[in-house]
Design an enzyme around this catalytic site. Structure first.
Site, mmCIF file in Angstrom:
data_model
loop_
_atom_site.group_PDB
_atom_site.id
_atom_site.type_symbol
_atom_site.label_atom_id
_atom_site.label_comp_id
_atom_site.label_asym_id
_atom_site.label_seq_id
_atom_site.Cartn_x
_atom_site.Cartn_y
_atom_site.Cartn_z
ATOM 1 N N CYS A 80 0.854 -1.161 -0.020
ATOM 2 C CA CYS A 80 0.126 0.109 0.059
ATOM 3 C C CYS A 80 0.867 1.098 -0.010
ATOM 4 O O CYS A 80 1.628 1.410 0.981
ATOM 5 C CB CYS A 80 -0.798 -0.089 1.167
ATOM 6 S SG CYS A 80 -1.772 1.621 1.581
ATOM 7 N N ILE A 81 0.626 2.164 -0.875
ATOM 8 C CA ILE A 81 1.560 3.257 -0.994
ATOM 9 C C ILE A 81 1.341 4.221 -0.093
ATOM 10 O O ILE A 81 2.382 4.826 0.557
ATOM 11 C CB ILE A 81 1.069 3.963 -2.352
ATOM 12 C CG1 ILE A 81 2.144 5.376 -2.541
ATOM 13 C CG2 ILE A 81 -0.245 4.948 -2.222
ATOM 14 C CD1 ILE A 81 2.394 5.777 -4.029
#
Lengths: 130, 143, 101
Positions: free
Chosen positions: A78-79
């Protein structure tokens, strides 16, 4: 059957990333599909290639990378969670003006939408965490 | 077996986000809320459950100025704007913690199907009602 | 519609197992993994609560039991032991999984 896997804890402190690995391996060995493995919260720390555990210990990141290579897994970090914790790929490091990246082979950085999409597309979503 | 609605191009599943952890001591409550906000764009049938220490996330009067951490509690009140309008709060969890609904933030949404009338998003449910909510979901996400 | 619930906390430290069992419906399964397997030992308060709920099936992950020195002889009645393949089968048999983290 299509599985989505969510890993919410980092390596070594908690068992979650190990259990998730053993479970995912079994899913694949039984002939099921894995739509995506999504790493969230401290789980993003599984995706750094900079870990150097002692020789006689399991290498959690390498286990995942090898599983991804063998089965062509889609492993997404997840960024938003990755930025908080310093997990970068080359593009993201450049964009943020940082001097290096650390993402491991087989992992890619993308948005939280990939988690929701895994929930929509998978027949079963299984979460591992603390 | 599966009662998800298939509308041809787009699958609509029932998503339940389960919140069982208190805010601030760990990041789970905040990062769970981030998933809910992103997930809203996918137009799924979304519900949130608050039980065990998760009920503390909805406390009124949170003030984080002195701990140096962002107060994200106002975001719960904005959920209606993202069409997230079903927040199930477990009565037993509140009672065990000496709380009542009066201790929680007021969270409402404007119902577009009912002349934009303002309606409460929080539904107090007992343990067996919450178990029934869990049973009817397609996807359950816990953090 | 049934749920495979997974719990990974020792019941002597957190109340996840007890909360999970209280929310499990008829036909659901509860699988204890990681530190939750300490809840599978007979004669404990946790085991008593599991035995009370006859509507759900109870499982414990064998590799986690073995790692912690808990042989099958130590387990409460009604606890079924599965390996990772059995975990996968349980996930397939139930419509969805819920992790009580």
């Amino acid at each position: 059957m299509k599985f989505g896997i969510v890993v919410n804890e980092g390596p070594y402190t908690h068992q979650a990333a190990d259990t998730a690995y053993q479970f995912t391996k079994s899913v694949l060995e039984k002939g099921h599909d894995v739509y995506r493995v999504f790493f969230y919260h401290d789980g993003v720390n599984v995706g750094t290639r900079m870990t150097v555990p002692p020789q006689d210990e399991r290498h959690i990141q390498r286990n995942w990378s090898e599983l991804a290579e063998k089965y062509d897994l889609d492993m997404v970090v997840c960024i938003a969670a990755a930025q908080r914790r310093g997990i970068m790929d080359e593009n993201e490091a450049k964009r943020q003006g940082l001097d290096g990246d650390n993402i491991a082979p087989g992992f890619r950085i993308s948005g939280l939408g990939q988690l929701i999409e895994a929930g929509i597309q998978s027949d079963r979503l299984v979460t591992f965490g603390d | 077996m599966n009662d998800m609605a298939d509308t041809g191009e787009q699958t609509i599943k029932k998503f339940l986000y389960v919140n069982r952890k208190a805010p601030y001591g760990t990041i789970y409550a905040l990062e769970s809320l981030e998933v809910v906000l992103i997930g809203a764009a996918f137009e799924q049938d979304v519900s949130l459950a608050f039980l065990d220490d998760g009920v503390f996330q909805l406390m009124k009067g949170q003030d984080t100025a002195d701990i140096g951490v962002k107060n994200f509690s106002p975001t719960y009140r904005a959920l209606g704007d993202f069409e997230v309008t079903k927040l199930f709060v477990e009565k037993e969890s509140l009672e065990e913690r000496g709380l009542s609904e009066d201790d929680l933030m007021e969270i409402t949404y404007e119902d577009e199907d009912d002349d934009w009338e303002e309606k409460p998003s929080i539904h107090l449910v007992n343990r067996s009602e919450l178990a029934a909510v869990m049973a009817e979901q397609d996807v359950i996400l816990s953090f | 519609m049934s749920i495979l619930h997974t719990v990974n906390k020792s019941p002597f430290e957190k109340q996840s197992l007890s909360s999970c069992v209280a929310h499990a419906s008829h036909g659901d399964a509860v699988l204890m993994i990681e530190d939750a397997v300490y809840g599978a030992v007979s004669g404990t308060a946790a085991a008593a609560q599991l035995e009370e709920n006859k509507n759900i099936s109870i499982y414990a992950l064998g590799p986690d039991l073995n790692a912690r020195g808990l042989g099958e002889a130590k387990l409460a009645e009604g606890v079924n032991v599965v390996d990772y393949n059995g975990f996968v089968e349980l996930a397939v048999e139930h419509d969805k999984t819920q992790s009580w983290l």
